[in-house]
Design a protein around this motif. Structure first.
Motif, PDB file in Angstrom:
ATOM      1  N   ASN A 104       0.425   4.438   7.281  1.00 28.22           N
ATOM      2  CA  ASN A 104       1.541   5.316   7.658  1.00 28.22           C
ATOM      3  C   ASN A 104       1.160   6.230   8.812  1.00 28.22           C
ATOM      4  OD1 ASN A 104       3.369   4.402   5.746  1.00 28.22           O
ATOM      5  ND2 ASN A 104       2.765   5.889   4.203  1.00 28.22           N
ATOM      6  N   GLN A 107       1.397   4.470  12.234  1.00 24.74           N
ATOM      7  CA  GLN A 107       2.610   3.680  12.464  1.00 24.74           C
ATOM      8  C   GLN A 107       3.000   3.613  13.938  1.00 24.74           C
ATOM      9  OE1 GLN A 107       4.113   2.062   9.721  1.00 24.74           O
ATOM     10  NE2 GLN A 107       5.020   0.892  11.384  1.00 24.74           N
ATOM     11  N   ARG A 149       7.441  -3.476   6.310  1.00 22.67           N
ATOM     12  CA  ARG A 149       7.504  -2.959   7.683  1.00 22.67           C
ATOM     13  C   ARG A 149       6.915  -3.955   8.665  1.00 22.67           C
ATOM     14  NH1 ARG A 149       5.281   3.203   6.853  1.00 22.67           N
ATOM     15  NH2 ARG A 149       6.975   3.989   5.527  1.00 22.67           N
TER      16      ARG A 149
END
Length: 357
Positions: A104, A107, A149
């Motif tokens: 995260n 990202q 993702r």
């Protein structure tokens, strides 16, 4: 034939590449011992505080192996490793997150460089991202590397996304990444509990003579003509399904692993499915919630494959319900959900599975 666990096979991949004079570089928060104490790349002498790195002794040029326990600054470290991998293509550059969700923090690098750098700037990159990913009841921040993702970012053969389930698979995937003359980022959903799972072993022969398999067919001697339900899955949930299927002797159900999700192995999957002439149901099983994981990526492709084959096969989902968080925070609820998704995948009633109270 000696059986190897995950850590042994992974280190064998690095050692064999070093022996062939490839540069191998590992970076991450805890890569010396491996995120879950499975790698043992660096051995520490507690008496005099010296460190010994066996992989640096493979060849005289010890600088061909580099290992750095980095700071908890995912964006900066991943960006640096991306640049390193593009500059030194004849190498294996691995960045490992301590937990999958640590991606995260990186990202922006994934969006701007990993997924689109080749299309935007013509920069080929063979960087490997090792993301510990697996639902172990440890709560939302330690469960998911956000597989969905990466799959959403997949197009034009821009990268590879895989969920390997055996030591041999990670061995061949890492070697393939360096040896073949293609440089595409490799995203590995590393299954934490498989590092020491009693069924997740491979033989030396599988390392020496095998190859990476994008799809792994049913391994038990089940009569394919008897199979009416085919369970597709990726990652460690496979072993939960396998053990329950064996326990209840559900020989009308076959379990097939999709080890590489992207590039989508359409031809290989079609070959495997065609070998089951009496198939009525196709079930995608995952541990992630329904709005996460691979379901939304794979279901339209499965529909296209079934329609193209002209067969009448029902497609369904077995997994956790849609959720705003990647996982629940209760070990009890986690175990209950896990048992339920296995039962759903194998069409087991609670009484039959022994889960009723």
């Amino acid at each position: 034939n000696m059986e190897l666990n995950w850590g042994a096979a992974e280190v064998m991949a690095y050692a064999s590449l070093l022996d062939e004079d490839y540069l191998v570089r590992l970076t991450g928060q805890d890569v010396g011992r491996g995120t879950f104490s499975h790698r043992h790349a660096v051995l520490h002498n507690q008496k005099d505080a010296t460190a010994y790195t066996p992989l640096k002794t493979i060849r005289p040029k010890s600088h061909r192996f580099a290992l750095y326990d980095s700071l908890l600054s995912e964006e900066a470290v991943l960006a640096f490793e991306y640049g390193y991998a593009t500059t030194y293509p004849n190498s294996l550059i691995v960045w490992e997150a301590q937990f999958g969700d640590f991606a995260n923090g990186a990202q922006v690098v994934i969006d701007q460089f990993i997924s689109s750098g080749e299309v935007k700037w013509g920069r080929a990159c063979g960087l490997v991202m090792m993301l510990p990913h697996g639902y172990e009841g440890q709560g939302p921040e330690h469960s998911s590397a956000r597989l969905e993702r990466f799959l959403q970012l997949c197009a034009e053969d821009n990268m590879q996304v895989m969920t390997p389930t055996t030591p041999a698979q990670i061995y061949h995937a890492l070697r393939r990444q360096a040896v073949r003359p293609i440089r595409k980022p490799l995203i590995v959903m590393s299954p934490k509990s498989l590092l020491r799972h009693k069924l997740a072993t491979s033989t030396l022969d599988e390392l020496a003579t095998g190859t990476f398999q994008t799809v792994i067919d049913e391994i038990d001697p089940i009569n394919k003509a008897d199979v009416t339900r085919l369970v597709l899955c990726g990652g460690k949930v496979y072993y939960d399904l396998l053990e329950k299927r064996r326990e209840l002797e559900l020989n009308h159900i076959a379990i097939v692993r999709v080890e590489q999700l992207y590039p989508y192995p359409q031809q290989r999957l079609a070959e495997v499915m065609a070998a089951y002439p009496n198939l009525k149901e196709l079930v995608w099983t995952q541990e992630e919630p329904k709005n996460q994981g691979a379901w939304l990526f794979i279901v339209p492709r499965l529909f296209e494959d079934i329609i193209g084959s002209g067969r009448h096969i029902r497609i369904s989902y077995a997994g956790r319900e849609a959720s705003a968080a990647p996982a629940c925070g209760s070990p009890y609820l986690h175990a209950k959900q896990q048992a339920q998704l296995v039962n759903d995948a194998l069409a087991i009633e609670a009484e039959q599975s022994g889960d009723s109270h």
